[in-house]
Design a protein around this motif. Structure first.
Motif, PDB file in Angstrom:
ATOM      1  N   CYS A  78      -4.286  75.065  21.663  1.00 25.72           N
ATOM      2  CA  CYS A  78      -3.792  73.919  21.876  1.00 25.72           C
ATOM      3  C   CYS A  78      -4.517  72.604  21.035  1.00 25.72           C
ATOM      4  N   SER A  79      -3.525  71.872  20.495  1.00 26.12           N
ATOM      5  CA  SER A  79      -3.975  70.569  19.890  1.00 26.12           C
ATOM      6  C   SER A  79      -3.094  69.555  19.964  1.00 26.12           C
ATOM      7  N   LYS A  80      -3.641  68.419  19.486  1.00 22.54           N
ATOM      8  CA  LYS A  80      -2.955  66.859  20.175  1.00 22.54           C
ATOM      9  C   LYS A  80      -2.809  66.021  18.837  1.00 22.54           C
ATOM     10  N   GLY A  81      -1.759  65.224  18.748  1.00 22.96           N
ATOM     11  CA  GLY A  81      -1.387  64.369  17.748  1.00 22.96           C
ATOM     12  C   GLY A  81      -0.983  63.188  18.287  1.00 22.96           C
ATOM     13  N   GLY A  82      -0.783  62.056  17.396  1.00 23.70           N
ATOM     14  CA  GLY A  82      -0.355  61.057  17.857  1.00 23.70           C
ATOM     15  C   GLY A  82      -1.439  59.967  18.010  1.00 23.70           C
ATOM     16  N   MET A  83      -2.680  60.347  18.102  1.00 26.67           N
ATOM     17  CA  MET A  83      -3.911  59.700  17.999  1.00 26.67           C
ATOM     18  C   MET A  83      -4.896  60.455  17.088  1.00 26.67           C
ATOM     19  N   ALA A  84      -5.363  59.737  15.949  1.00 29.38           N
ATOM     20  CA  ALA A  84      -6.216  60.268  15.021  1.00 29.38           C
ATOM     21  C   ALA A  84      -7.082  59.342  14.498  1.00 29.38           C
ATOM     22  N   GLY A  85      -7.968  59.600  13.427  1.00 31.21           N
ATOM     23  CA  GLY A  85      -8.752  58.796  12.970  1.00 31.21           C
ATOM     24  C   GLY A  85      -7.976  58.427  11.448  1.00 31.21           C
ATOM     25  N   VAL A  86      -8.349  57.102  11.185  1.00 33.69           N
ATOM     26  CA  VAL A  86      -7.819  56.415   9.920  1.00 33.69           C
ATOM     27  C   VAL A  86      -8.845  55.885   9.094  1.00 33.69           C
ATOM     28  N   THR A  87      -8.992  55.722   7.802  1.00 36.63           N
ATOM     29  CA  THR A  87     -10.073  54.956   7.284  1.00 36.63           C
ATOM     30  C   THR A  87      -9.601  53.628   6.970  1.00 36.63           C
ATOM     31  N   GLY A  88     -10.241  52.654   7.816  1.00 40.41           N
ATOM     32  CA  GLY A  88     -10.090  51.166   7.484  1.00 40.41           C
ATOM     33  C   GLY A  88     -10.462  50.630   6.368  1.00 40.41           C
ATOM     34  N   ASP A  89     -10.240  49.492   6.141  1.00 41.01           N
ATOM     35  CA  ASP A  89     -10.480  48.529   4.896  1.00 41.01           C
ATOM     36  C   ASP A  89     -12.039  48.601   4.767  1.00 41.01           C
ATOM     37  N   ASP A  90     -12.802  48.537   5.336  1.00 40.54           N
ATOM     38  CA  ASP A  90     -14.333  48.619   5.206  1.00 40.54           C
ATOM     39  C   ASP A  90     -14.808  50.214   4.944  1.00 40.54           C
ATOM     40  N   GLY A  91     -13.773  51.131   5.097  1.00 37.32           N
ATOM     41  CA  GLY A  91     -14.487  52.313   4.493  1.00 37.32           C
ATOM     42  C   GLY A  91     -14.812  53.056   5.726  1.00 37.32           C
ATOM     43  N   ALA A  92     -14.686  52.745   7.059  1.00 39.34           N
ATOM     44  CA  ALA A  92     -15.212  53.534   8.070  1.00 39.34           C
ATOM     45  C   ALA A  92     -13.875  54.036   8.844  1.00 39.34           C
ATOM     46  N   MET A  93     -14.173  55.218   9.551  1.00 34.79           N
ATOM     47  CA  MET A  93     -13.080  55.595  10.150  1.00 34.79           C
ATOM     48  C   MET A  93     -12.989  55.208  11.723  1.00 34.79           C
ATOM     49  N   LYS A  94     -11.690  54.746  12.123  1.00 30.56           N
ATOM     50  CA  LYS A  94     -11.406  54.163  13.540  1.00 30.56           C
ATOM     51  C   LYS A  94     -10.198  55.012  14.015  1.00 30.56           C
ATOM     52  N   ARG A  95      -9.963  54.858  15.311  1.00 31.62           N
ATOM     53  CA  ARG A  95      -9.028  55.482  16.096  1.00 31.62           C
ATOM     54  C   ARG A  95      -7.801  54.600  16.158  1.00 31.62           C
ATOM     55  N   VAL A  96      -6.744  55.334  15.949  1.00 32.71           N
ATOM     56  CA  VAL A  96      -5.150  54.627  16.090  1.00 32.71           C
ATOM     57  C   VAL A  96      -4.573  55.602  16.504  1.00 32.71           C
TER      58      VAL A  96
END
Length: 335
Positions: A78-96
């Protein structure tokens, strides 16, 4: 290992939530330790494994996939989508949180690659993106089923009305929500809706994020990155009140002939054959302790005393902080 039904799958009555191995509870263990826990679970007969794109921003799926690959035909993944990490403008990963169809498709394809598999057995929408109609998100998931990338679908942290709307678009196999003695929100409406519609209920955080393992005596010792730092129940004033529940809780565990963690899991298993707890751990010893809960028998009198001791009225503090409460769609008890 005792077995239960999860839609078309027959799985171990207790599964393994893999999040702890890469995410959320402070610094994760070395990959070698995570692999050791996963292999021990396989050897013990666990056949239900739960991960997500979010956990470790993909690193959990990268850990889980290669280990489970050799036993892929024996397990339900089982896995999940619709909430993942993306790279922000500052280069850091954030949850979206992003429930747009194109995001769900992208998340799924990324998960398939990281998990090193051709198909995910049960694919959840991790959070309902309230900017997107649930019907649109579930419609995208249904097309993943049609394409053979996903076998079945589910939702996480949603209310009974949302479950009904989604189920009309495509049958749901499971709903996953936090459920334990100290988080009883699913009893308001979600479990009844699931039973009416023939949907299995998967309980995450079944040992109350470690509290019912008697494992959090001092919140000051929690790692700075531990998500419990932001949870009201672990704030010093609430935690101090909640600790008063533990001595009588320990006494009930002794009476049942089991450990505190096993008592929490056995209670969930006794709540119905359609409920599947997925505790997480970073320890092989604790894994074996958790799995042994399937053999614990509880009589009705002890269950009644247990539920009277730990419930929504006796636990101090909300389960989530303000931001997380806005993000989920679960029913809540009156203040």
């Amino acid at each position: 290992m005792h077995q239960r039904k999860l839609g078309p799958f027959t799985v171990s009555a207790i599964g393994l939530g893999c999040m702890n191995l890469s995410h959320a509870y402070g610094t994760p263990p070395p990959a070698e330790q995570g692999e050791k826990v996963l292999r021990a679970a396989l050897d013990a007969g666990v056949t239900l494994f739960d991960t997500a794109a979010l956990y470790g921003f993909g690193s959990n799926e990268k850990l889980v996939g290669p280990v489970l690959k050799s036993r892929r035909g024996e397990i339900t993944l089982c896995s999940k989508g619709g909430m993942a990490g993306v790279t922000g403008d500052d280069g850091a990963m954030k949850r979206v949180i992003d429930g747009r169809p194109e995001a769900i498709v992208r998340n799924c394809e990324d998960s398939l690659r990281r998990l090193q598999t051709d198909v995910i057995d049960l694919y959840y929408l991790h959070r309902w993106d309230k900017k997107v109609p649930i019907e649109d998100s579930v419609g995208a998931m249904s097309r993943l089923v049609e394409q053979g990338k996903v076998r079945t679908i589910g939702l996480s942290e949603v209310s009974a009305p949302t479950i009904r709307k989604a189920h009309r678009v495509h049958p749901l196999t499971a709903v996953q929500t936090e459920y334990s003695l100290w988080t009883r929100n699913p009893e308001i409406a979600v479990i009844d809706a699931c039973r009416e519609l023939g949907i299995a209920f998967v309980a995450f955080s079944p040992v109350a994020r470690g509290f019912l393992c008697d494992a959090v005596p001092d919140v000051a010792t929690l790692d700075a990155k531990d998500i419990r730092k932001s949870m009201p129940r672990f704030a010093p004033e609430h935690h101090a009140r909640n600790l008063k529940l533990l001595p009588p809780y320990r006494a009930l565990a002794r009476e049942a002939g089991c450990t505190p963690a096993q008592l929490a899991l056995a209670w969930l298993l006794h709540k119905g054959g359609d409920i599947l707890p997925i505790p997480g751990t970073t320890s092989v010893e604790h894994l074996r302790e958790d799995l042994a809960a399937a053999d614990v028998k509880l009589d009705a009198g002890l269950v009644a005393r247990l539920e009277d001791l730990v419930n929504e009225r006796t636990v101090s503090g909300n389960r989530y902080g303000e931001q997380a409460n806005r993000e989920v769609d679960t029913e809540t008890f009156p203040a």
